[in-house]
Write an enzyme that holds these catalytic residues in place. Structure first.
Site, PDB file in Angstrom:
ATOM      1  N   HIS A  19      -2.642 -18.071  25.026  1.00  0.00           N
ATOM      2  CA  HIS A  19      -1.405 -18.638  25.558  1.00  0.00           C
ATOM      3  C   HIS A  19      -0.988 -19.775  24.639  1.00  0.00           C
ATOM      4  O   HIS A  19      -1.830 -20.515  24.121  1.00  0.00           O
ATOM      5  CB  HIS A  19      -1.594 -19.141  26.988  1.00  0.00           C
ATOM      6  N   TRP A  31       7.381  -9.394  30.136  1.00  0.00           N
ATOM      7  CA  TRP A  31       6.045  -9.035  29.667  1.00  0.00           C
ATOM      8  C   TRP A  31       5.757  -7.549  29.831  1.00  0.00           C
ATOM      9  O   TRP A  31       4.651  -7.114  29.566  1.00  0.00           O
ATOM     10  CB  TRP A  31       5.008  -9.870  30.403  1.00  0.00           C
ATOM     11  N   CYS A  36       5.209 -16.139  25.449  1.00  0.00           N
ATOM     12  CA  CYS A  36       4.793 -17.539  25.332  1.00  0.00           C
ATOM     13  C   CYS A  36       4.965 -18.127  23.941  1.00  0.00           C
ATOM     14  O   CYS A  36       5.412 -19.269  23.788  1.00  0.00           O
ATOM     15  CB  CYS A  36       3.354 -17.701  25.820  1.00  0.00           C
ATOM     16  N   TYR A  76      -1.703  -9.221  26.117  1.00  0.00           N
ATOM     17  CA  TYR A  76      -2.292 -10.511  25.783  1.00  0.00           C
ATOM     18  C   TYR A  76      -2.252 -11.462  26.972  1.00  0.00           C
ATOM     19  O   TYR A  76      -3.034 -12.390  27.071  1.00  0.00           O
ATOM     20  CB  TYR A  76      -1.556 -11.143  24.593  1.00  0.00           C
ATOM     21  N   ASP A 120       4.744 -27.061  28.112  1.00  0.00           N
ATOM     22  CA  ASP A 120       4.724 -25.600  28.157  1.00  0.00           C
ATOM     23  C   ASP A 120       6.046 -25.075  28.702  1.00  0.00           C
ATOM     24  O   ASP A 120       6.305 -25.155  29.904  1.00  0.00           O
ATOM     25  CB  ASP A 120       3.563 -25.114  29.035  1.00  0.00           C
TER      26      ASP A 120
END
Length: 692
Positions: A340, A246, A282, A520, A363
Site C-alpha cells: 500500500h 480495484w 493507491c 495487490y 494517505d
C-alpha cells in the site's frame, strides 16, 4: 474625524516583477518565467513605473496592500497593509524602497514566513489629506518555503530539498516484499499549468465552496493544506481528482497500471470541468498527492508499506477465514494489501505536543473516513512509532497498517472454527521510499516501528492497547512453501511444499495446495487457478517435500499489471485432525524494456533514443504499443504502435524528441499488448545546456 475617500486610479504605466531574477532566486523558474511566483519568508524585487510624475519621495508616503481570497480582511490575515520602512522585517510583510524618482519606484518586498499560500494581488496606497489613492500593481503567487528557517515546512538539508521539492521524477516501489518492483513516475510539478491546477484543486474543496473566506484564512497552515489535498485527490466526498477502482472492467476509463505520471491526470481533471479521472489505485493517489504538495512547496515523498493491513474495526487484528480446502471465505472486512502506498510530508506540528515534528504520513486513497471525510493524516510518523494513538490525525489507523496481528482460522464443513495460525510479524514489512539522489530503495521501517520481537516493541504494543498474543508450544505438524527465487512471466512456477512431522510416530496427512489470482490490495477469493490434493505418509521426525508445477497455460489469463499469485497450502492430520496452514505470494517478473540514448542530449536539440523489447512469453503479443512520457522531455505522451511480436522475437524502435528543460530528467516507457500490459521501463537523461 471623517475618513478619507478611496480612489482607484490606473496611473501605473508598467510593473516589472523581475521574474528573470526573482523566480530563480525563489526556485520557481521551472514553473514559469513569465509571472511572479515567490516562496514566503523571502524577499523579491518589483519596479513600478507611473504614467506621470506621481511620486515625490520627499513628501509622499506609500503603503502596500497584499490581498488573497474572495473577501480579504485585515482581521483574517487575508488583507495585509504594510508601510515602506528603513529595513526589512523578516517575521512579517515588509518593504523598503531600493530606489525612487518622480515616475519610478523600485521596491524590495518580504512576505511573512507564515503567509497564506495562493494567488495574491498587490496595490500601492498613497494617502492624502482628502483621499486614499490606490494604484493596482498586479498579481503574484505565494508558495510554502522549505528553505526559510521560519517556515513550518523548513527542511535543513540541501539534498533532501532537491529530492523532495525540486525533483520532478521519482520511483514508486510496488510488488511484494520478497520481490520489490520499481515503477518510474513523472511527478511533473513544474509543468507550467500544474500550479494553476493545484490552486484550482484547493478552490474546489468543500470547505472553500462552503466558506471561501474562512478557507483562505487557513491556507497558511501546511497541516490544513495537506489534509485538504488528502481529501481532494480522491473524489469520494467532493469534486476530487481520481475515482478509485480495484476490479475490472476498466473499459470506460484508464486501467490504473497504465498511468506513468501525474500531469496527464491533473490536466484531464482540469479540462473536464473537475470531473473525476477514471481510474486510480493507491500508488496513483499517492503520486498525484506528491505532485500537488511538491508544487505548493511542501517537501513530500512517496512511501510503500509491504504487507499493509486495513483494519476496519480498529481492534488491531486482521482475521482471515478459510474453508477446509484452503480457499478464502471472504467474510472478514479486514484485509492485507501486498503493498500500500501513501506519502509523507515534512513540517512542524505546532498544533501538537512537542516531539511530533518531521515526517507526517498522509494517505489520499479512500479507505476509512476521518472526521466524516475520506482522507487520512497528517499523522506524525514519530507518534505512529511510539503508539501515541491520542495524537491527530489518524495515528491509530496507520499504526494498524504497519503493526496489526494476523489471525488465520479454518472452518470445517460443520461450521466449527479452528484458529490455526497467529502471526505478529507479518504486517508492515520493508517500508520503502526512493533514496535521495538516486533510484535506489531506502528502507524506513525503523521510522514506523521498533524491531519486531524487541522489548521496546512489546511496550509500544501495550501503550497502543494492543493485545499480547501468548507464545504457543511448537506444533507437531509444520508446513512451509517455497518457490524458485526469480520467476519470469511465461515460465513454469515450481512450488515446493515441505511437511515436517515432529511426532514420534508416522502420520498420514492430507495436503491441499491452491494457486489463486491475487490482487495487490485484496483477497484472492473466487479466482482459483489450480487445485492440488494428495495424501502423504511422513515418517517420525521426517521432512517430506511435494512439488507442484504451474504452467503459463494455467496462470496466463489471470495476470494483471503486478502478476501476483497467492499460493496456499493446508495439511490435515487424518488421525488427530491437527491442521496447519501457510501461504506465499509471488510476483512474476515481466520482460525488460531497454532504453538507450544516442549521443549527448542537449537542450532544444533532437535526441535520438532506441527502445528495445523481447517477447519472452510462449504466446504471440498482438497490438503492441510503446507509450513514452517525460517531464521536460515530451509534451504529454508519445505512442509508437508496431503490431505483433512472436514468441522469442525482439524489436527495437528509434524515436526522437526535443527536450525543453535542462538537468536530470526521467524518460518512462510503457509497453502494452493484448495479453501483456503495463510493462514499465525508464532511463535518467541529463540534458545539457545548448552549445553556442
Amino acid at each position: 474625524m471623517a475618513s478619507t475617500a478611496e480612489c482607484v486610479v490606473q496611473d501605473v504605466s508598467s510593473v516589472d516583477f523581475h521574474c528573470e531574477k526573482n523566480n530563480p532566486d525563489h526556485r520557481t523558474a521551472e514553473i514559469s518565467a513569465k509571472r511572479l511566483i515567490v516562496r514566503r519568508g523571502q524577499p523579491f524585487h518589483i519596479t513600478v513605473q507611473f504614467k506621470r510624475n506621481q511620486y515625490n519621495p520627499d513628501v509622499d508616503r506609500f503603503k502596500l496592500v497584499a490581498q488573497t481570497g474572495p473577501s480579504p480582511s485585515e482581521t483574517s490575515g487575508t488583507k495585509i497593509p504594510f508601510s515602506l520602512s528603513d529595513s526589512i522585517n523578516k517575521r512579517r510583510w515588509s518593504a523598503v524602497a531600493a530606489c525612487s524618482s518622480r515616475s519610478r519606484l523600485s521596491l524590495i518586498i518580504h512576505s511573512a514566513p507564515n503567509a497564506k499560500i495562493g494567488r495574491h494581488t498587490l496595490a500601492l496606497q498613497k494617502i492624502t489629506s482628502d483621499q486614499t489613492v490606490i494604484y493596482p500593481v498586479g498579481e503574484f503567487v505565494v508558495l510554502f518555503n522549505p528553505w526559510c528557517s521560519e517556515d513550518e515546512v523548513f527542511l535543513n538539508d540541501a539534498g533532501q530539498l532537491n529530492e523532495y521539492v525540486l525533483n520532478e521524477q521519482g520511483i514508486i516501489f510496488t510488488g511484494c516484499s520478497e520481490y520489490i518492483q520499481r515503477l518510474p513516475w513523472n511527478f511533473g510539478q513544474f509543468e507550467e499549468d500544474i500550479l494553476d491546477i493545484c490552486l484550482k484543486l484547493l478552490d474546489n474543496s468543500p470547505k472553500h465552496l462552503k466558506n471561501p473566506a474562512k478557507d483562505c484564512t487557513r491556507r497558511g497552515s501546511p497541516v490544513y493544506i495537506c489534509r485538504t489535498v488528502s481529501a481532494m485527490v480522491n473524489c469520494n466526498d467532493d469534486n476530487g481528482i481520481l475515482f478509485g477502482k480495484w476490479d475490472a472492467p476498466y473499459t470506460d476509463g484508464v486501467y490504473p497500471g497504465k498511468w506513468s505520471g501525474s500531469v496527464a491526470i491533473l490536466r484531464q481533471w482540469n479540462n473536464s470541468g473537475c470531473q473525476p479521472v477514471c481510474y486510480g489505485q493507491c500508488w496513483v493517489f499517492a503520486a498525484v498527492a506528491c505532485t500537488v504538495l511538491r508544487c505548493l512547496g511542501i517537501p513530500t515523498r512517496v512511501v510503500t508499506n509491504f504487507e499493509s493491513a486495513h483494519d476496519t474495526n480498529g481492534n488491531l487484528i486482521i482475521e482471515s477465514e478459510y474453508d477446509e480446502k484452503g480457499l478464502e471465505l471472504g467474510r472478514s472486512g479486514d484485509s492485507i494489501w501486498n503493498f500500500h502506498v501513501w506519502v509523507e510530508s515534512w513540517m512542524a506540528r505546532y498544533d501538537l505536543r512537542p516531539g511530533n515534528d518531521g515526517w507526517q504520513a498522509l494517505d489520499p486513497t479512500p479507505q476509512e473516513k476521518s472526521e466524516g471525510v475520506y482522507c487520512c493524516g497528517p499523522a506524525p510518523v514519530k507518534a505512529i512509532k511510539e503508539g501515541e494513538t491520542d495524537i491527530c490525525y489518524d495515528v491509530p489507523f496507520i499504526f494498524a497498517e504497519v503493526n496489526a496481528d494476523c489471525v488465520t482460522s479454518i472452518y470445517s464443513e460443520k461450521g466449527k472454527k479452528m484458529k490455526v495460525h497467529t502471526d505478529t510479524r507479518h504486517v508492515g514489512q520493508r517500508i520503502s521510499t526512493k533514496c535521495v539522489g538516486s533510484d535506489d530503495r531506502e528502507d524506513i521501517t525503523n521510522n514506523y516501528k521498533y524491531p519486531e520481537g524487541s522489548e521496546e516493541e512489546r511496550r509500544i504494543f501495550e501503550l497502543a492497547d494492543k493485545r499480547r498474543v501468548p507464545l504457543k508450544p511448537e506444533k507437531r505438524l509444520q508446513l512451509h512453501l517455497m518457490t524458485n527465487d526469480l520467476i519470469y512471466n511465461g515460465t513454469n512456477v515450481k512450488v515446493s511444499a515441505v511437511i515436517s512431522n515432529k511426532n514420534s510416530m508416522k502420520r498420514v496427512y492430507t495436503l491441499k495446495i491452491n494457486a489463486m489470482k491475487k490482487k495487490y490490495s485484496r483477497s484472492s477469493r473466487g479466482k482459483c487457478i489450480k487445485m492440488y490434493q494428495q495424501e502423504i505418509t511422513v515418517a517420525p521426525s521426517e521432512d517430506k517435500t511435494v512439488e507442484v508445477e504451474l504452467s503459463y497455460t494455467e496462470y496466463g489469463e489471470f495476470l494483471d499489471k503486478y502478476n501476483l499469485i497467492r499460493l496456499t497450502a493446508l495439511a490435515i492430520d487424518g488421525e488427530t485432525n491437527e491442521s496447519v496452514f501457510t501461504l506465499k505470494d509471488i510476483s512474476l517478473i515481466n520482460p525488460n524494456i531497454t532504453i538507450q540514448v544516442r549521443g549527448a542530449p542537449v537542450l532544444s536539440q533532437e535526441v535520438m533514443t532506441g527502445i528495445s523489447f523481447e517477447n519472452i512469453l510462449p504466446v504471440a503479443l498482438t497490438n503492441c504499443v510503446f507509450t513514452l512520457e517525460g517531464a521536460g522531455l515530451i509534451d504529454g505522451q508519445m505512442e509508437i504502435r508496431f503490431g505483433t511480436l512472436n514468441p522469442g522475437e525482439a524489436i527495437t524502435k528509434e524515436v526522437s524528441f526535443i527536450p525543453k528543460k535542462m538537468g536530470l530528467k526521467k524518460l518512462t516507457v510503457d509497453f502494452d499488448s493484448d495479453c501483456l500490459k503495463d510493462v514499465k521501463g525508464y532511463i535518467n537523461i541529463d540534458i545539457q545546456e545548448e552549445k553556442k
